[in-house]
Design a protein around this motif. Structure first.
Motif, PDB file in Angstrom:
ATOM      1  N   SER A  15       7.713 -23.697  -1.156  1.00 32.67           N
ATOM      2  CA  SER A  15       6.566 -24.597  -1.040  1.00 32.67           C
ATOM      3  C   SER A  15       6.799 -25.876  -1.826  1.00 32.67           C
ATOM      4  O   SER A  15       7.345 -25.846  -2.931  1.00 32.67           O
ATOM      5  N   TYR A  16       6.360 -26.982  -1.235  1.00 32.88           N
ATOM      6  CA  TYR A  16       6.552 -28.292  -1.855  1.00 32.88           C
ATOM      7  C   TYR A  16       5.299 -29.137  -1.675  1.00 32.88           C
ATOM      8  O   TYR A  16       4.564 -28.975  -0.705  1.00 32.88           O
ATOM      9  N   CYS A  58       7.427 -25.827   9.668  1.00 32.30           N
ATOM     10  CA  CYS A  58       6.670 -25.968   8.424  1.00 32.30           C
ATOM     11  C   CYS A  58       5.183 -25.714   8.638  1.00 32.30           C
ATOM     12  O   CYS A  58       4.632 -26.029   9.690  1.00 32.30           O
ATOM     13  N   VAL A  59       4.567 -25.159   7.617  1.00 27.76           N
ATOM     14  CA  VAL A  59       3.110 -25.071   7.558  1.00 27.76           C
ATOM     15  C   VAL A  59       2.645 -26.220   6.666  1.00 27.76           C
ATOM     16  O   VAL A  59       3.199 -26.428   5.584  1.00 27.76           O
ATOM     17  N   PHE A  60       1.673 -26.976   7.138  1.00 28.97           N
ATOM     18  CA  PHE A  60       1.211 -28.133   6.362  1.00 28.97           C
ATOM     19  C   PHE A  60      -0.236 -27.930   5.931  1.00 28.97           C
ATOM     20  O   PHE A  60      -1.114 -27.684   6.761  1.00 28.97           O
ATOM     21  N   LEU A  61      -0.479 -28.025   4.619  1.00 23.03           N
ATOM     22  CA  LEU A  61      -1.835 -27.961   4.078  1.00 23.03           C
ATOM     23  C   LEU A  61      -2.274 -29.376   3.725  1.00 23.03           C
ATOM     24  O   LEU A  61      -1.691 -30.014   2.848  1.00 23.03           O
ATOM     25  N   LYS A 109       2.966 -31.628  15.300  1.00 26.24           N
ATOM     26  CA  LYS A 109       4.397 -31.571  15.001  1.00 26.24           C
ATOM     27  C   LYS A 109       4.799 -30.352  14.177  1.00 26.24           C
ATOM     28  O   LYS A 109       5.933 -29.897  14.260  1.00 26.24           O
ATOM     29  N   VAL A 110       3.872 -29.841  13.375  1.00 23.27           N
ATOM     30  CA  VAL A 110       4.206 -28.731  12.489  1.00 23.27           C
ATOM     31  C   VAL A 110       3.876 -27.392  13.143  1.00 23.27           C
ATOM     32  O   VAL A 110       3.183 -27.329  14.161  1.00 23.27           O
ATOM     33  N   LEU A 111       4.389 -26.329  12.545  1.00 23.43           N
ATOM     34  CA  LEU A 111       4.117 -24.987  13.060  1.00 23.43           C
ATOM     35  C   LEU A 111       2.632 -24.663  12.961  1.00 23.43           C
ATOM     36  O   LEU A 111       2.026 -24.119  13.890  1.00 23.43           O
ATOM     37  N   MET A 134       8.737 -23.058   5.488  1.00 27.79           N
ATOM     38  CA  MET A 134       8.362 -23.871   4.334  1.00 27.79           C
ATOM     39  C   MET A 134       6.884 -24.231   4.416  1.00 27.79           C
ATOM     40  O   MET A 134       6.335 -24.381   5.505  1.00 27.79           O
ATOM     41  N   VAL A 135       6.262 -24.354   3.244  1.00 28.02           N
ATOM     42  CA  VAL A 135       4.887 -24.842   3.150  1.00 28.02           C
ATOM     43  C   VAL A 135       4.926 -26.213   2.482  1.00 28.02           C
ATOM     44  O   VAL A 135       5.547 -26.379   1.429  1.00 28.02           O
TER      45      VAL A 135
END
Length: 218
Positions: free
Chosen positions: A107-108, A130-133, A145-147, A180-181
């Motif tokens: 996670s980043y 990627c999972v985007f929060l 665009k993200v998962l 990745m998050v």
């Protein structure tokens, strides 16, 4: 999130209903300063863990208390934003380890920037994995665009974001194709990310949880 984490273990959970904020309690260390005397006590309040009671509310209570205790001096301080305890050391308060809230995916946190097309190529993997929060729709253009795209609060409400943060971290790590998050920069929110936001006094508590969720990585 407690039930989801422990439901497969042989434990009893007392359910007292939902709390106001959905985040752990504020932890404060109280001690006498060196200049404190019995006639003129000087009390120091050090916030070790930011939680449901924010610093603004704590200071308001202290101001009210001091009106009836004029001889007592009370000062408050909060640990640094990126404070953490090494795992080899003893904690002064719960939730101080750097990886305390880290999901089971690398996670980043974005470091002071939005993630647009120019930065996508710099990621160590495809953004589609990627999972985007996000927060306050700051990076809404990434949704297709993200998962998986999750917004902690589409309306920029920090209390709403706090109530969702643990569930969203758990959802993130259960994505089978996720690698990745990535989390919007809530340590140093931009003017657009913070625009129109509410309950900003709780922003530090949210940032603290997310800093530990990414283990300090940006």
């Amino acid at each position: 999130h407690v039930y989801k984490d422990l439901k497969d273990n042989n434990v009893y959970i007392i359910d007292g209903g939902s709390c106001n904020y959905g985040i752990e309690s504020t932890v404060v260390k109280i001690y006498h300063e060196e200049d404190s005397t019995s006639e003129n006590p000087h009390i120091k309040l050090l916030i070790l863990r930011r939680g449901g009671v924010c610093e603004t509310e704590l200071n308001a209570f202290i101001s009210e208390f001091k009106t009836s205790n004029k001889t007592m001096k009370i000062t408050t301080e909060c640990v640094e934003k990126k404070h953490f305890t090494e795992e080899s050391h003893k904690m002064e308060a719960p939730g101080q380890f750097l990886r305390h809230y880290a999901p089971d995916l690398p996670s980043y946190m974005l470091a002071g920037q939005r993630l647009d097309g120019s930065e996508e190529s710099q990621l160590p993997l495809e953004i589609s994995k990627c999972v985007f929060l996000d927060f306050n729709k700051e990076n809404i253009d990434l949704k297709s665009k993200v998962l998986l795209y999750l917004d902690l609060s589409e309306h920029g409400d920090y209390i709403e974001a706090i109530s969702r943060v643990y569930d969203y971290l758990r959802i993130s790590e259960t994505q089978k194709e996720g690698e990745m998050v990535i989390i919007a920069d809530l340590m140093n929110p931009s003017s657009t990310l913070d625009e129109g936001s509410s309950h900003k006094e709780h922003s530090s508590a949210l940032a603290d949880r997310l800093f530990r969720a990414v283990s300090g990585n940006s």
